[in-house]
Scaffold this motif. Structure first.
Motif, PDB file in Angstrom:
ATOM      1  N   MET A   1       1.908  -2.350   6.393  1.00  0.00           N
ATOM      2  CA  MET A   1       1.071  -2.826   5.287  1.00  0.00           C
ATOM      3  C   MET A   1       1.605  -2.313   3.960  1.00  0.00           C
ATOM      4  O   MET A   1       2.073  -1.195   3.874  1.00  0.00           O
ATOM      5  CB  MET A   1      -0.361  -2.329   5.493  1.00  0.00           C
ATOM      6  N   THR A   2       1.474  -3.138   2.985  1.00  0.00           N
ATOM      7  CA  THR A   2       1.944  -2.745   1.655  1.00  0.00           C
ATOM      8  C   THR A   2       0.909  -1.882   0.958  1.00  0.00           C
ATOM      9  O   THR A   2      -0.284  -2.130   1.077  1.00  0.00           O
ATOM     10  CB  THR A   2       2.175  -4.016   0.807  1.00  0.00           C
ATOM     11  N   GLN A   3       1.335  -0.860   0.265  1.00  0.00           N
ATOM     12  CA  GLN A   3       0.438  -0.067  -0.563  1.00  0.00           C
ATOM     13  C   GLN A   3       1.102   0.112  -1.919  1.00  0.00           C
ATOM     14  O   GLN A   3       1.983   0.950  -2.098  1.00  0.00           O
ATOM     15  CB  GLN A   3       0.150   1.292   0.078  1.00  0.00           C
ATOM     16  N   LEU A   4       0.669  -0.713  -2.858  1.00  0.00           N
ATOM     17  CA  LEU A   4       1.235  -0.609  -4.191  1.00  0.00           C
ATOM     18  C   LEU A   4       0.683   0.628  -4.881  1.00  0.00           C
ATOM     19  O   LEU A   4      -0.461   1.027  -4.659  1.00  0.00           O
ATOM     20  CB  LEU A   4       0.896  -1.857  -4.998  1.00  0.00           C
ATOM     21  N   ALA A   5       1.503   1.232  -5.716  1.00  0.00           N
ATOM     22  CA  ALA A   5       1.074   2.477  -6.366  1.00  0.00           C
ATOM     23  C   ALA A   5       1.976   2.785  -7.546  1.00  0.00           C
ATOM     24  O   ALA A   5       3.049   2.185  -7.709  1.00  0.00           O
ATOM     25  CB  ALA A   5       1.116   3.637  -5.381  1.00  0.00           C
ATOM     26  N   LEU A   6       1.541   3.723  -8.349  1.00  0.00           N
ATOM     27  CA  LEU A   6       2.342   4.237  -9.454  1.00  0.00           C
ATOM     28  C   LEU A   6       2.873   5.613  -9.082  1.00  0.00           C
ATOM     29  O   LEU A   6       2.195   6.379  -8.391  1.00  0.00           O
ATOM     30  CB  LEU A   6       1.488   4.394 -10.708  1.00  0.00           C
ATOM     31  N   VAL A   7       4.068   5.895  -9.529  1.00  0.00           N
ATOM     32  CA  VAL A   7       4.582   7.266  -9.445  1.00  0.00           C
ATOM     33  C   VAL A   7       4.842   7.704 -10.878  1.00  0.00           C
ATOM     34  O   VAL A   7       5.565   7.032 -11.623  1.00  0.00           O
ATOM     35  CB  VAL A   7       5.857   7.336  -8.587  1.00  0.00           C
ATOM     36  N   ILE A   8       4.193   8.792 -11.281  1.00  0.00           N
ATOM     37  CA  ILE A   8       4.243   9.213 -12.677  1.00  0.00           C
ATOM     38  C   ILE A   8       5.062  10.491 -12.784  1.00  0.00           C
ATOM     39  O   ILE A   8       4.769  11.483 -12.117  1.00  0.00           O
ATOM     40  CB  ILE A   8       2.817   9.395 -13.219  1.00  0.00           C
TER      41      ILE A   8
ATOM     42  N   SER B   1      11.817   1.856  -1.049  1.00  0.00           N
ATOM     43  CA  SER B   1      11.475   1.416  -2.401  1.00  0.00           C
ATOM     44  C   SER B   1      11.796   2.531  -3.392  1.00  0.00           C
ATOM     45  O   SER B   1      11.922   3.709  -3.026  1.00  0.00           O
ATOM     46  CB  SER B   1       9.995   1.061  -2.476  1.00  0.00           C
ATOM     47  N   GLU B   2      11.893   2.125  -4.657  1.00  0.00           N
ATOM     48  CA  GLU B   2      12.207   3.088  -5.712  1.00  0.00           C
ATOM     49  C   GLU B   2      11.189   4.227  -5.719  1.00  0.00           C
ATOM     50  O   GLU B   2      11.538   5.405  -5.855  1.00  0.00           O
ATOM     51  CB  GLU B   2      12.168   2.338  -7.064  1.00  0.00           C
ATOM     52  N   VAL B   3       9.896   3.875  -5.531  1.00  0.00           N
ATOM     53  CA  VAL B   3       8.864   4.912  -5.592  1.00  0.00           C
ATOM     54  C   VAL B   3       8.964   5.859  -4.395  1.00  0.00           C
ATOM     55  O   VAL B   3       8.830   7.079  -4.544  1.00  0.00           O
ATOM     56  CB  VAL B   3       7.454   4.294  -5.685  1.00  0.00           C
ATOM     57  N   SER B   4       9.218   5.311  -3.209  1.00  0.00           N
ATOM     58  CA  SER B   4       9.305   6.187  -2.034  1.00  0.00           C
ATOM     59  C   SER B   4      10.487   7.146  -2.158  1.00  0.00           C
ATOM     60  O   SER B   4      10.383   8.328  -1.809  1.00  0.00           O
ATOM     61  CB  SER B   4       9.468   5.363  -0.761  1.00  0.00           C
ATOM     62  N   VAL B   5      11.607   6.623  -2.639  1.00  0.00           N
ATOM     63  CA  VAL B   5      12.781   7.486  -2.806  1.00  0.00           C
ATOM     64  C   VAL B   5      12.470   8.587  -3.826  1.00  0.00           C
ATOM     65  O   VAL B   5      12.771   9.769  -3.600  1.00  0.00           O
ATOM     66  CB  VAL B   5      14.000   6.645  -3.258  1.00  0.00           C
ATOM     67  N   ALA B   6      11.798   8.210  -4.912  1.00  0.00           N
ATOM     68  CA  ALA B   6      11.468   9.216  -5.935  1.00  0.00           C
ATOM     69  C   ALA B   6      10.542  10.282  -5.361  1.00  0.00           C
ATOM     70  O   ALA B   6      10.743  11.477  -5.594  1.00  0.00           O
ATOM     71  CB  ALA B   6      10.817   8.532  -7.142  1.00  0.00           C
ATOM     72  N   ILE B   7       9.532   9.850  -4.604  1.00  0.00           N
ATOM     73  CA  ILE B   7       8.593  10.826  -4.018  1.00  0.00           C
ATOM     74  C   ILE B   7       9.355  11.767  -3.091  1.00  0.00           C
ATOM     75  O   ILE B   7       9.182  12.986  -3.125  1.00  0.00           O
ATOM     76  CB  ILE B   7       7.475  10.092  -3.249  1.00  0.00           C
ATOM     77  N   ARG B   8      10.236  11.171  -2.278  1.00  0.00           N
ATOM     78  CA  ARG B   8      10.948  11.963  -1.274  1.00  0.00           C
ATOM     79  C   ARG B   8      11.930  12.936  -1.931  1.00  0.00           C
ATOM     80  O   ARG B   8      11.977  14.115  -1.586  1.00  0.00           O
ATOM     81  CB  ARG B   8      11.692  10.984  -0.362  1.00  0.00           C
TER      82      ARG B   8
END
Ligand code: SF4
Ligand code: SF4
Lengths: 240, 325
Positions: free
Chosen positions: A1-8, A173-180
């Protein structure tokens, strides 16, 4: 499932409030509007905002570190604000995980705002219904826009690129890579609300340079000035 | 939290109404067991009308809490997940059953429908009364769980919240029943008075425990966790706006510690100490006025108690407004 979100990214946010104003501009005139202002030019102004930027200081002057802290609905994966709503006005979209309020159903009982530990919901005093960040749902799902524009207004407005947008369930995704890779974290994780939005911490990029890396000890031009080793051979003597 | 008078009056008025009905029905059961003299039908009818009036008044007060009361019917749809929705269903159910209970008494439909084991004659008021009793207890539970189910608000997230709503509602209802019987000159004053005192004392124990509990705990999350910045010294320099906002209005009571302490002592006096004393005095002097005074004083005390209940709650969102917290 997709979960859209912001990474700040707190490392680059400069607290300019461009996201706040672009959010207000887009949303007050769009699907989620109006975002009413009360007494905007008088004493004690007040108004509805989906996003606010606060400023904090860590440490004691002069040894301080400033944090500009954008704050909006975190689109929790287990949102406590949704099940408490008596009308079903608050819901989480199945297809992309965005938490929304149906203004036509909301009775303005404010119960959901009590149930959100982040203070992300605000009642609109004029329309008398609950409002919150929609991740610009009318924009990100608008297929008539070019793909590069299918992003929340705040993300497009941010001059320092402190706001990333994407699917946190897609590991590439860009956000997952950034979080990781950059140590992304959630706010108040103790509650188990599992906020989808993440924050990236302040981080210092430093390289360690030693004196002898700046001055070449075996520079032939300085042959005459070479200090005589005190005792025995140095590594340089052996190397050539 | 900011104490909203609409909710304060809603919870105290319906609590007294439910309690009054429970008192009437208890009286009927006792007289059925021949422990108390049988009362006139008009006593039950008048009592039910007063209980109903209190519930209606509570409902009217709650309307002022809503931004869009014209859509309030929608609030009955999410009973699977929301205690607020359950309350929205339980309240009219209790109102309807109490109305029927009073109506059947008024019409005198008290001929037994059947007799259980040749000793217990069951009439229609007994059945409707049992259902209304169930609805009243469910309503107490729903009202209290609206607060007790919010796990982020630790001051409320406790079984003590349910106990407080239950005991204090029953206490004020039995006080009112005592006042009503004193006013109507029935012999039930001592019976209702005794139960009112017992419920008040039970409420005193549970409310005292919750006050004690709330004076001692620390919030599970702190500013470090709220920001994700793990530094011992964190100071807020800007909250993101110059004026007020929903966040600074809804979640702060804005009252001084001294003021709240005064409210606390006042409600302890008015809810617990004075009414118990007045009922004792009424018993000794056989006064028909003092129970009325006891109910009135306790009700005023309960309004203050509910006010204090809201100010006790510290919302974790307040971590983002350091200068106000
Ligand atoms: S941040 Fe608050 S409003 Fe947003 S989804 Fe989470 S609990 Fe709900
Ligand atoms: S304010 Fe609106 S969205 Fe929030 S709980 Fe009440 S009805 Fe639901």
């Amino acid at each position: 499932m997709t979960q859209l979100a912001l990474v700040i990214d707190l490392n680059v946010c400069v607290g300019c409030h461009a996201c706040v104003t672009s959010c207000k501009e887009w949303n007050t005139s769009g699907w989620a509007g109006p975002m009413t202002d009360l007494r905007p030019y008088d004493e004690d102004p007040s108004g509805t905002f989906f996003n606010r930027v606060q400023t904090y200081e860590a440490g004691i002057f002069p040894n301080t570190e400033t944090y500009h802290f954008p704050k909006s609905c975190l689109h929790c994966e287990d949102p406590p604000c949704v099940p408490v709503c008596p009308t079903g006005a608050s819901y989480k979209r199945e297809d992309n995980g965005v938490v929304l309020v149906d203004y036509d159903k909301c009775i303005g009982c404010k119960y959901c705002s009590w149930a959100c530990p982040y203070g992300a919901r605000e009642i609109d005093e004029k329309q008398r219904v609950m409002k919150k960040c929609t991740l610009c749902i009318d924009r990100i799902t608008d297929l008539s826009l070019a793909e590069s524009l299918r992003k929340p207004a705040c993300v497009l407005a941010c001059p320092t690129n402190a706001r990333l947008f994407g699917d946190v369930h897609d590991p590439n995704s860009e956000v997952s890579v950034a979080i990781r890779e950059e140590g992304g974290y959630q706010l108040q994780p103790e509650w188990g609300t599992r906020p989808a939005n993440h924050y990236l911490p302040r981080r210092k990029t430093r390289i360690q340079i030693h004196e002898d890396e700046l001055v070449r000890a075996d520079n032939p031009l300085k042959k005459e000035q070479l200090p005589t080793p005190e005792a025995g051979e140095t590594l340089d003597d052996v190397a050539w | 939290m900011h104490p909203a008078f609409s909710v304060i009056f809603l919870t105290t008025l319906i609590g007294a109404g439910q309690g009054l009905f429970l008192a009437l029905y208890t009286g009927q059961l006792y007289s059925l067991a021949r422990l108390l003299p049988v009362q006139s039908e008009s006593f039950y009818a008048l009592g039910s009308i007063i209980a109903l009036a209190l519930l209606v008044a509570g409902l009217v007060a709650s309307v002022f809490h809503l931004g869009r009361p014209e859509r309030a019917w929608r609030a009955a749809t999410q009973w699977r997940t929301s205690w607020l929705s359950r309350e929205v269903i339980a309240l009219p159910a209790a109102m309807g059953l109490i109305l029927l209970y009073g109506l059947f008494h008024y019409l005198g439909w008290t001929n037994p429908l059947f007799v259980v084991s040749e000793t217990l004659p069951v009439d229609i008021t007994l059945i409707v009364g049992a259902l209304a009793t169930l609805a009243s207890f469910v309503l107490f539970l729903c009202t209290a769980m609206i607060y007790a189910s919010l796990r982020f608000i630790k001051a409320w997230h406790s079984p003590l919240t349910v106990a407080n709503f239950l005991f204090l509602g029953i206490a004020s209802g039995f006080m009112l029943a005592a006042a009503l019987s004193a006013y109507m000159g029935t012999e039930l004053v001592a019976f209702y008075g005794t139960w009112a005192v017992i419920a008040t004392l039970l409420g005193g124990v549970s409310r005292g425990s919750s006050l004690y509990r709330n004076s001692r705990f620390r919030c599970k999350v702190d500013m470090q966790s709220a920001l994700g910045v793990h530094h011992a010294q964190l100071h807020q320099k800007a909250q993101g706006f110059m004026g007020g906002s929903f966040n600074t209005r809804e979640f702060f009571h804005g009252k001084s510690e001294a003021f709240l302490l005064m409210i606390r002592y006042l409600f302890l006096l008015l809810v617990f100490a004075l009414p118990v004393l007045l009922i004792l005095l009424a018993y000794l002097l056989e006064s028909s006025r003092l129970p009325v005074a006891a109910f009135a004083i306790q009700y005023i005390g309960l309004v203050l108690e509910r006010y204090h209940f809201f100010t006790e709650a510290k919302h974790p969102q307040n971590l983002y407004y350091q200068s106000m917290a």
